[in-house]
Design a protein around this motif. Structure first.
Motif, PDB file in Angstrom:
ATOM      1  N   UNK A 274     -14.800  32.083 -13.742  1.00 39.80           N
ATOM      2  CA  UNK A 274     -13.898  32.285 -12.596  1.00 39.80           C
ATOM      3  C   UNK A 274     -12.657  31.419 -12.792  1.00 39.80           C
ATOM      4  N   UNK A 275     -12.874  30.187 -13.237  1.00 35.85           N
ATOM      5  CA  UNK A 275     -11.740  29.284 -13.494  1.00 35.85           C
ATOM      6  C   UNK A 275     -10.782  29.928 -14.505  1.00 35.85           C
ATOM      7  N   UNK A 276     -11.342  30.478 -15.589  1.00 33.40           N
ATOM      8  CA  UNK A 276     -10.492  31.091 -16.633  1.00 33.40           C
ATOM      9  C   UNK A 276      -9.699  32.257 -16.098  1.00 33.40           C
ATOM     10  N   UNK A 277     -10.369  33.112 -15.313  1.00 33.54           N
ATOM     11  CA  UNK A 277      -9.693  34.300 -14.756  1.00 33.54           C
ATOM     12  C   UNK A 277      -8.532  33.871 -13.850  1.00 33.54           C
ATOM     13  N   UNK A 278      -8.809  32.877 -12.990  1.00 31.12           N
ATOM     14  CA  UNK A 278      -7.763  32.411 -12.055  1.00 31.12           C
ATOM     15  C   UNK A 278      -6.601  31.757 -12.796  1.00 31.12           C
ATOM     16  N   UNK A 279      -6.958  31.001 -13.829  1.00 34.86           N
ATOM     17  CA  UNK A 279      -5.931  30.284 -14.591  1.00 34.86           C
ATOM     18  C   UNK A 279      -4.976  31.272 -15.270  1.00 34.86           C
ATOM     19  N   UNK A 280      -5.554  32.378 -15.748  1.00 31.46           N
ATOM     20  CA  UNK A 280      -4.712  33.385 -16.420  1.00 31.46           C
ATOM     21  C   UNK A 280      -3.737  34.004 -15.418  1.00 31.46           C
ATOM     22  N   UNK A 281      -4.193  34.221 -14.178  1.00 25.17           N
ATOM     23  CA  UNK A 281      -3.336  34.859 -13.170  1.00 25.17           C
ATOM     24  C   UNK A 281      -2.368  33.863 -12.522  1.00 25.17           C
ATOM     25  N   UNK A 282      -2.754  32.584 -12.479  1.00 25.71           N
ATOM     26  CA  UNK A 282      -1.934  31.570 -11.786  1.00 25.71           C
ATOM     27  C   UNK A 282      -1.807  30.317 -12.651  1.00 25.71           C
ATOM     28  N   UNK A 283      -1.074  30.436 -13.753  1.00 28.49           N
ATOM     29  CA  UNK A 283      -1.006  29.279 -14.673  1.00 28.49           C
ATOM     30  C   UNK A 283      -0.374  28.039 -14.045  1.00 28.49           C
ATOM     31  N   UNK A 284       0.349  28.206 -12.932  1.00 28.13           N
ATOM     32  CA  UNK A 284       1.039  27.066 -12.312  1.00 28.13           C
ATOM     33  C   UNK A 284       0.122  26.262 -11.392  1.00 28.13           C
ATOM     34  N   UNK A 285      -1.053  26.786 -11.072  1.00 27.28           N
ATOM     35  CA  UNK A 285      -1.976  26.080 -10.173  1.00 27.28           C
ATOM     36  C   UNK A 285      -2.867  25.125 -10.946  1.00 27.28           C
ATOM     37  N   UNK A 286      -3.393  24.106 -10.233  1.00 31.28           N
ATOM     38  CA  UNK A 286      -4.421  23.237 -10.809  1.00 31.28           C
ATOM     39  C   UNK A 286      -5.781  23.856 -10.450  1.00 31.28           C
ATOM     40  N   UNK A 287      -6.583  24.095 -11.466  1.00 31.41           N
ATOM     41  CA  UNK A 287      -7.876  24.744 -11.238  1.00 31.41           C
ATOM     42  C   UNK A 287      -8.943  23.991 -12.052  1.00 31.41           C
ATOM     43  N   UNK A 288     -10.074  23.722 -11.413  1.00 30.93           N
ATOM     44  CA  UNK A 288     -11.163  23.033 -12.133  1.00 30.93           C
ATOM     45  C   UNK A 288     -12.485  23.606 -11.654  1.00 30.93           C
ATOM     46  N   UNK A 289     -13.500  23.521 -12.485  1.00 29.11           N
ATOM     47  CA  UNK A 289     -14.802  24.057 -12.080  1.00 29.11           C
ATOM     48  C   UNK A 289     -15.917  23.170 -12.605  1.00 29.11           C
ATOM     49  N   UNK A 290     -17.079  23.293 -11.994  1.00 31.35           N
ATOM     50  CA  UNK A 290     -18.219  22.496 -12.460  1.00 31.35           C
ATOM     51  C   UNK A 290     -19.441  22.762 -11.611  1.00 31.35           C
ATOM     52  N   UNK A 291     -20.453  21.927 -11.815  1.00 26.51           N
ATOM     53  CA  UNK A 291     -21.668  22.052 -11.015  1.00 26.51           C
ATOM     54  C   UNK A 291     -21.356  21.531  -9.608  1.00 26.51           C
ATOM     55  N   UNK A 292     -22.100  22.070  -8.646  1.00 27.75           N
ATOM     56  CA  UNK A 292     -21.868  21.737  -7.239  1.00 27.75           C
ATOM     57  C   UNK A 292     -22.021  20.236  -6.967  1.00 27.75           C
ATOM     58  N   UNK A 293     -22.985  19.608  -7.601  1.00 24.75           N
ATOM     59  CA  UNK A 293     -23.140  18.154  -7.393  1.00 24.75           C
ATOM     60  C   UNK A 293     -23.869  17.525  -8.579  1.00 24.75           C
TER      61      UNK A 293
END
Ligand code: C5P
Length: 293
Positions: A274-293
């Motif tokens: 999901x992070x990769x897909x969003x990053x491709x569409x919105x390269x100007x945003x800060x996006x990070x992903x990981x385990x919930x906790x």
């Protein structure tokens, strides 16, 4: 490197604090708001290192270093270190603290609070001077309402102005995606823009969430009461929410804290995609992903 007993270089992740729900239930006479919030700490954060030096100093580096405003003395890391030195009677505390600022600043995920809490923990280990739990909690609260919860970086229920902490339900395995449009939002302004301050608390929380679906169902009944005032002040928050919502793998989308960061909950296996897909569409945003906790 070791100079004195205990004084070895140490580094820690200062984890982001994400409010899965944030209910504003009242306001105190001093203007601080009463909250009820379920918070989690994904493995995404700033990095803080402590190493021997000949004086107390703080160096800030990393992608968001230039976004920290004000003189170095107003940096929460340095403030926390000075208070720690005072309370533990170490006026000669000599340590170089290097903060690698990887989380966007003023973004509703407690970066500054987590940096301050991590400073206190690091300095305890670094100097061997451990404070009693209530002393540490009190010191943390004097640095900010969100600092105590960041001391242990474990899922918690926050009440009061943020400092009344209790254990959270056991969480299921899950993934989280954080999205920030790189626009800072002022916490006091968002609270000021909130018109209704006496909102209902969260429903009674279970001891544990058996599955991600159960947790999402519970959270769907919850809110972030600051989301509307923050979005009114900063319309791009609405765009980040829509972007996450339009991905069908995202099970719940909500803003964290006073914004502008929003999060999406998903299965652990798909968060990076999901992070990769969003990053491709919105390269100007800060996006990070990981385990919930
Ligand atoms: O405590 P902290 O410095 O993180 O809070 C920043 C600002 O957010 C406060 O000055 C206050 O305006 C607002 N705030 C609030 N109620 C809270 C926490 C923060 O009104 N419980």
């Amino acid at each position: 490197m070791t100079t004195r007993k205990g004084m070895q270089t140490r580094a820690e992740l200062a984890r982001a604090k994400v409010n899965l729900a944030l209910h504003v239930t009242g306001v105190r006479k001093d203007g601080y708001h009463l909250l009820e919030s379920l918070v989690v700490f994904p493995q995404i954060g700033d990095r803080l290192a402590a190493e021997p030096s000949d004086k107390l100093e703080c160096v800030v580096e990393g992608p968001f270093a230039n976004d920290l405003e004000g003189p170095p003395a107003s940096n929460l890391v340095l403030k926390a270190a000075k208070l720690f030195a005072e309370i533990t009677g170490q006026s000669d505390l000599a340590v170089k603290l290097t903060l690698s600022k990887r989380l966007p600043v003023a973004s509703g995920i407690g970066g500054g609070s987590s940096d301050a809490a991590t400073t206190l923990r690091l300095l305890e280990d670094f100097t061997g001077a451990y404070l009693a739990d209530d002393q540490l909690h009190h010191l943390a609260l004097s640095l900010g309402a969100d600092v105590p919860v960041c001391l242990n970086a474990e899922p918690r229920i926050m009440r009061g102005i943020g400092g009344d902490l209790s254990p959270a339900p056991r969480l299921p395995k899950g993934g989280i995606v954080l999205v920030n449009p790189k626009v800072g939002v002022s916490t006091p302004e968002v609270f000021k823009a909130l018109t209704k301050k006496d909102n209902p608390p969260m429903s009674r929380l279970p001891d544990s969430f058996e599955s991600l679906e159960t947790m999402v169902a519970f959270l769907k009944e919850c809110r972030n009461d600051l989301q509307k005032p923050a979005t009114d002040l900063c319309s791009v928050i609405g765009e980040t929410i829509s972007a996450l919502q339009s991905d069908e793998r995202v099970l719940l989308t909500r803003m964290s804290g006073s914004g502008a960061t929003v999060f999406g909950l998903c299965d652990a296996e798909v968060s990076m995609n999901i992070e990769r897909t969003l990053r491709a569409a919105h390269p100007q945003w800060w996006i990070a992903s990981g385990a919930l906790s």
